[in-house]
Structure formats: structure tokens, C-alpha cells
Design a protein around this motif. Sequence first.
Motif, PDB file in Angstrom:
ATOM      1  N   GLY A  70       3.732 -22.939 -35.241  1.00 57.14           N
ATOM      2  CA  GLY A  70       3.339 -21.802 -36.060  1.00 57.14           C
ATOM      3  C   GLY A  70       3.954 -20.489 -35.627  1.00 57.14           C
ATOM      4  O   GLY A  70       3.714 -19.462 -36.254  1.00 57.14           O
ATOM      5  N   THR A  71       4.743 -20.510 -34.541  1.00 58.41           N
ATOM      6  CA  THR A  71       5.392 -19.286 -34.070  1.00 58.41           C
ATOM      7  C   THR A  71       6.903 -19.471 -34.138  1.00 58.41           C
ATOM      8  O   THR A  71       7.410 -20.577 -34.311  1.00 58.41           O
ATOM      9  CB  THR A  71       4.984 -18.948 -32.625  1.00 58.41           C
ATOM     10  OG1 THR A  71       5.446 -19.996 -31.757  1.00 58.41           O
ATOM     11  CG2 THR A  71       3.476 -18.827 -32.495  1.00 58.41           C
ATOM     12  N   ASP A  72       7.622 -18.374 -33.971  1.00 59.27           N
ATOM     13  CA  ASP A  72       9.084 -18.401 -33.976  1.00 59.27           C
ATOM     14  C   ASP A  72       9.573 -17.233 -33.124  1.00 59.27           C
ATOM     15  O   ASP A  72       8.757 -16.476 -32.576  1.00 59.27           O
ATOM     16  CB  ASP A  72       9.626 -18.322 -35.410  1.00 59.27           C
ATOM     17  CG  ASP A  72       9.129 -17.114 -36.185  1.00 59.27           C
ATOM     18  OD1 ASP A  72       8.741 -16.100 -35.547  1.00 59.27           O
ATOM     19  OD2 ASP A  72       9.125 -17.158 -37.429  1.00 59.27           O
ATOM     20  N   PRO A  73      10.880 -17.058 -32.967  1.00 52.86           N
ATOM     21  CA  PRO A  73      11.374 -15.955 -32.137  1.00 52.86           C
ATOM     22  C   PRO A  73      10.869 -14.577 -32.583  1.00 52.86           C
ATOM     23  O   PRO A  73      10.612 -13.716 -31.739  1.00 52.86           O
ATOM     24  CB  PRO A  73      12.893 -16.070 -32.274  1.00 52.86           C
ATOM     25  CG  PRO A  73      13.129 -17.524 -32.499  1.00 52.86           C
ATOM     26  CD  PRO A  73      11.984 -17.968 -33.360  1.00 52.86           C
ATOM     27  N   GLN A  74      10.719 -14.383 -33.889  1.00 57.75           N
ATOM     28  CA  GLN A  74      10.212 -13.097 -34.371  1.00 57.75           C
ATOM     29  C   GLN A  74       8.785 -12.855 -33.878  1.00 57.75           C
ATOM     30  O   GLN A  74       8.429 -11.739 -33.483  1.00 57.75           O
ATOM     31  CB  GLN A  74      10.252 -13.050 -35.897  1.00 57.75           C
ATOM     32  CG  GLN A  74       9.753 -11.736 -36.489  1.00 57.75           C
ATOM     33  CD  GLN A  74      10.574 -10.532 -36.049  1.00 57.75           C
ATOM     34  OE1 GLN A  74      11.695 -10.365 -36.495  1.00 57.75           O
ATOM     35  NE2 GLN A  74      10.037  -9.704 -35.161  1.00 57.75           N
ATOM     36  N   THR A  75       7.963 -13.894 -33.900  1.00 56.14           N
ATOM     37  CA  THR A  75       6.593 -13.774 -33.393  1.00 56.14           C
ATOM     38  C   THR A  75       6.604 -13.303 -31.945  1.00 56.14           C
ATOM     39  O   THR A  75       5.837 -12.408 -31.557  1.00 56.14           O
ATOM     40  CB  THR A  75       5.871 -15.129 -33.481  1.00 56.14           C
ATOM     41  OG1 THR A  75       6.009 -15.671 -34.792  1.00 56.14           O
ATOM     42  CG2 THR A  75       4.392 -14.978 -33.152  1.00 56.14           C
ATOM     43  N   MET A  76       7.468 -13.909 -31.133  1.00 55.91           N
ATOM     44  CA  MET A  76       7.510 -13.552 -29.714  1.00 55.91           C
ATOM     45  C   MET A  76       8.055 -12.144 -29.519  1.00 55.91           C
ATOM     46  O   MET A  76       7.640 -11.435 -28.585  1.00 55.91           O
ATOM     47  CB  MET A  76       8.350 -14.570 -28.948  1.00 55.91           C
ATOM     48  CG  MET A  76       7.935 -16.035 -29.167  1.00 55.91           C
ATOM     49  SD  MET A  76       6.148 -16.329 -29.092  1.00 55.91           S
ATOM     50  CE  MET A  76       5.815 -15.990 -27.370  1.00 55.91           C
ATOM     51  N   GLY A  93      10.212  -9.645 -19.941  1.00 50.97           N
ATOM     52  CA  GLY A  93       9.753 -10.829 -19.230  1.00 50.97           C
ATOM     53  C   GLY A  93       8.316 -11.217 -19.482  1.00 50.97           C
ATOM     54  O   GLY A  93       7.848 -12.217 -18.931  1.00 50.97           O
ATOM     55  N   VAL A  94       7.598 -10.486 -20.343  1.00 52.23           N
ATOM     56  CA  VAL A  94       6.194 -10.802 -20.597  1.00 52.23           C
ATOM     57  C   VAL A  94       6.043 -12.039 -21.472  1.00 52.23           C
ATOM     58  O   VAL A  94       5.010 -12.714 -21.431  1.00 52.23           O
ATOM     59  CB  VAL A  94       5.459  -9.597 -21.225  1.00 52.23           C
ATOM     60  CG1 VAL A  94       5.945  -9.330 -22.651  1.00 52.23           C
ATOM     61  CG2 VAL A  94       3.952  -9.818 -21.210  1.00 52.23           C
ATOM     62  N   VAL A  95       7.035 -12.350 -22.302  1.00 51.79           N
ATOM     63  CA  VAL A  95       6.991 -13.561 -23.125  1.00 51.79           C
ATOM     64  C   VAL A  95       8.383 -14.195 -23.133  1.00 51.79           C
ATOM     65  O   VAL A  95       9.378 -13.537 -22.817  1.00 51.79           O
ATOM     66  CB  VAL A  95       6.562 -13.287 -24.593  1.00 51.79           C
ATOM     67  CG1 VAL A  95       5.207 -12.613 -24.652  1.00 51.79           C
ATOM     68  CG2 VAL A  95       7.597 -12.457 -25.335  1.00 51.79           C
ATOM     69  N   THR A  96       8.440 -15.454 -23.532  1.00 55.10           N
ATOM     70  CA  THR A  96       9.728 -16.109 -23.712  1.00 55.10           C
ATOM     71  C   THR A  96       9.833 -16.617 -25.152  1.00 55.10           C
ATOM     72  O   THR A  96       8.880 -16.562 -25.913  1.00 55.10           O
ATOM     73  CB  THR A  96       9.913 -17.284 -22.729  1.00 55.10           C
ATOM     74  OG1 THR A  96       8.921 -18.282 -23.003  1.00 55.10           O
ATOM     75  CG2 THR A  96       9.776 -16.801 -21.300  1.00 55.10           C
ATOM     76  N   GLY A  97      11.014 -17.098 -25.497  1.00 52.00           N
ATOM     77  CA  GLY A  97      11.239 -17.556 -26.860  1.00 52.00           C
ATOM     78  C   GLY A  97      11.624 -16.439 -27.810  1.00 52.00           C
ATOM     79  O   GLY A  97      11.563 -16.601 -29.028  1.00 52.00           O
ATOM     80  N   LYS A  98      12.034 -15.301 -27.261  1.00 50.04           N
ATOM     81  CA  LYS A  98      12.415 -14.143 -28.074  1.00 50.04           C
ATOM     82  C   LYS A  98      13.828 -14.315 -28.619  1.00 50.04           C
ATOM     83  O   LYS A  98      14.611 -15.102 -28.096  1.00 50.04           O
ATOM     84  CB  LYS A  98      12.360 -12.872 -27.217  1.00 50.04           C
ATOM     85  CG  LYS A  98      11.046 -12.633 -26.485  1.00 50.04           C
ATOM     86  CD  LYS A  98      11.101 -11.408 -25.589  1.00 50.04           C
ATOM     87  CE  LYS A  98      12.094 -11.525 -24.452  1.00 50.04           C
ATOM     88  NZ  LYS A  98      11.779 -12.584 -23.472  1.00 50.04           N
ATOM     89  N   PRO A  99      14.213 -13.522 -29.632  1.00 50.93           N
ATOM     90  CA  PRO A  99      15.628 -13.503 -30.031  1.00 50.93           C
ATOM     91  C   PRO A  99      16.476 -12.970 -28.872  1.00 50.93           C
ATOM     92  O   PRO A  99      16.032 -12.078 -28.137  1.00 50.93           O
ATOM     93  CB  PRO A  99      15.650 -12.531 -31.222  1.00 50.93           C
ATOM     94  CG  PRO A  99      14.238 -12.465 -31.708  1.00 50.93           C
ATOM     95  CD  PRO A  99      13.379 -12.660 -30.493  1.00 50.93           C
ATOM     96  N   PRO A 100      17.685 -13.471 -28.679  1.00 50.51           N
ATOM     97  CA  PRO A 100      18.533 -12.992 -27.583  1.00 50.51           C
ATOM     98  C   PRO A 100      18.755 -11.479 -27.593  1.00 50.51           C
ATOM     99  O   PRO A 100      18.910 -10.874 -26.531  1.00 50.51           O
ATOM    100  CB  PRO A 100      19.840 -13.756 -27.790  1.00 50.51           C
ATOM    101  CG  PRO A 100      19.418 -15.038 -28.434  1.00 50.51           C
ATOM    102  CD  PRO A 100      18.288 -14.645 -29.351  1.00 50.51           C
ATOM    103  N   VAL A 101      18.745 -10.852 -28.770  1.00 49.50           N
ATOM    104  CA  VAL A 101      19.017  -9.422 -28.856  1.00 49.50           C
ATOM    105  C   VAL A 101      17.942  -8.582 -28.165  1.00 49.50           C
ATOM    106  O   VAL A 101      18.189  -7.433 -27.789  1.00 49.50           O
ATOM    107  CB  VAL A 101      19.188  -8.984 -30.340  1.00 49.50           C
ATOM    108  CG1 VAL A 101      17.850  -9.002 -31.072  1.00 49.50           C
ATOM    109  CG2 VAL A 101      19.842  -7.613 -30.443  1.00 49.50           C
ATOM    110  N   VAL A 102      16.751  -9.143 -27.959  1.00 50.84           N
ATOM    111  CA  VAL A 102      15.691  -8.404 -27.253  1.00 50.84           C
ATOM    112  C   VAL A 102      15.269  -9.143 -25.983  1.00 50.84           C
ATOM    113  O   VAL A 102      14.113  -9.099 -25.574  1.00 50.84           O
ATOM    114  CB  VAL A 102      14.466  -8.128 -28.157  1.00 50.84           C
ATOM    115  CG1 VAL A 102      14.801  -7.089 -29.204  1.00 50.84           C
ATOM    116  CG2 VAL A 102      13.940  -9.407 -28.802  1.00 50.84           C
TER     117      VAL A 102
END
Length: 337
Positions: A70-76, A93-102
Amino acid sequence: MTRDECVGLGMWMTWKCAVMDLPFGGAKGGIAVNPKELSPGEKERLTRRFAQELRDVIGPNQDIPAPDMGTDPQTMAWLMDAYSMQEGETTPGVVTGKPPVVGGSEGREEAPGRSVAIITQLVCEYYDRQLEDTTVAVQGYGSVGANAARLLDDWGATIVAISDVNGAMYEPDGIDTASVPSHDEEPEAVTTYADTVISNDELLTLDVDVLIPAALGNVITKENAEAIAADLVVEGANGPTTSTADSILAKRDVAVVPDILANAGGVTVSYFEWLQDINRRSWSLERVNDELEAEMQAAWDAVRVKFEQRDVTWRDAAYIVALSRIAEAHEARGLWP
């Protein structure tokens, strides 16, 4: 989603990190909502509010959320931004699975499927099966299933069935997996590309060499375990096999490689992403994939040794590795106060 489910998934994550020998623990949380029914704006507001509620218990050196169903890189990215705005500084570093640009890592989305493919290749080698002579059925064609199927296809295996929620595409001579869009690319499209459609239940009992359940939990049960025709089961989803079904498969000498090993690529590359974030230095996709393959090989070797030494199932061997490492760490630290 229930509290008990979160407790169970948190436990699994603890064992998974221990099997991979990662310096992470295990936890799980979520929101009881169907994200498909939310507008993008509603999903963003819900995510940011969730981040605010979690703010006191998460942090780059405390607890690090990662994506799940139910989540995706935008969610993270929203979660990271909400936390960062409250902290007054960008804290990737607080979350992972983010888009590489952030601050996300290359290869993170593909990592669980890649690890499933790597482990499938290793278990086939162990049982003296050439991938070129191996037939595979994959239930689920999302991030895990599609990436696993496409890699195994590239490596020479014959993918005879893939599926989504609407049913399964079945082609005994092999599917060109690259020509069928994954759920992320075109949701629920698998059957529209199929000449022959079968049910998800039928896919599970196909006469194939390897079965990869990579969709939902509890799909292999006492009701269908006797009908599983595959010689090898590699768990791509979390908890796809019930305990009763696991016992039935073990009695039938069907080798089941557990989720805490097979799909551990996700948390492993999450660890890589965290390392990149705290060091403010990104890795290339090639390095991510090379490091992941090395970690999966090391974990496989550790589990294989216990499998052979203790004459147990692959699942029990993985648990022996995980629990032994956790027990050793507790013993070294002691109990205080």
C-alpha cells in the motif's frame, strides 16, 4: 490489517534482519485503510499525519520505517519530509524506500524480487537443477513477483505462469515476461495479455519445478498443500505458507525456502540506503546489486550449513541462524538495569 498482524510481521522482520546479519531490529506498523480508495491528496495528508504521530519513536538512529503493502517511494518521501520539517533539518535517513532524488537508493524497489531470484538460482544449484531446464510459476506480478520473474527469465528459466488479482496467465512454453506490464506499470493487466487464463488457485498447483508465491500471505494452506506439485517453493511474499501447510509440505519432501531469507533483499537494500543517507554518499546501481548478491550469498551459505548439519527444513535452518545470532547478541550485552 490488525494489531496482531503487525506484531507477527514485526517478529518476522527481527528474524529477517538476523538471518541477513544486519544491524537492524524489527517492528511493523500501519493504517487500517484501503489506499486504492484514497485520492493522492488524501493519501499525502494521511501519511504526513501518521509521520507526526510516529515522530517521537522514529529517527535515523532509533527506528527507521521502510515501505510495505500500500506504500510506494512517494509515500516514503512524504514521511521523510514531514519528519524533517518538524525537526528543522532534512533527515533522509529516517526512512528508506524513498525516490533516489531525495536520498533513496538505486535498486531499492527491485531488491525483494532480485533477492527472490538470487535465492531461487542458488536453491536450484543446490539440488542440481539447471535454470535452463527449470519451469517456474509466480503468483503475484507486483514489485516482488515481476522482478523475480523477469530476472529468472533473463537467466534462462522458463516462466510458465504469472498472475495478479484477476487471475493468471498460463503459457507452458514460456512467457516473455518483459512484454507483460507489472502491477506498477499497468495495474491488474496480466490477464489482458494472456491467451490462456487460469485462476490463482490453479497456478499454485501447477506441475512446475519451482513455485514462487509472491502476492499475499496464507495462500498455501492445509486445503491445497497436498495438491502442490512443485518440487521447490521459494517464498516471495511474507508468510504465504501456513504452519499446517508447511508441515504437510515437509512430510512430502517439498523444499520450502522461507520468506525471511528469500525476500530479504528489501530490508538489505534499505540498510544500504540508510548507509548512503548517513554518509551523504550515494551508490551506483551496479554497486547496490553487487553488494546485495554478496549479502544474499553469505546468508544462503549460513542457512545451508545449518540445513545440512541439523537435518532440518530450510525454514528451521533459517530460524536457527536468526535466533542463534539474536541470543548471542543478548548474551553479550547482558540485562540491565
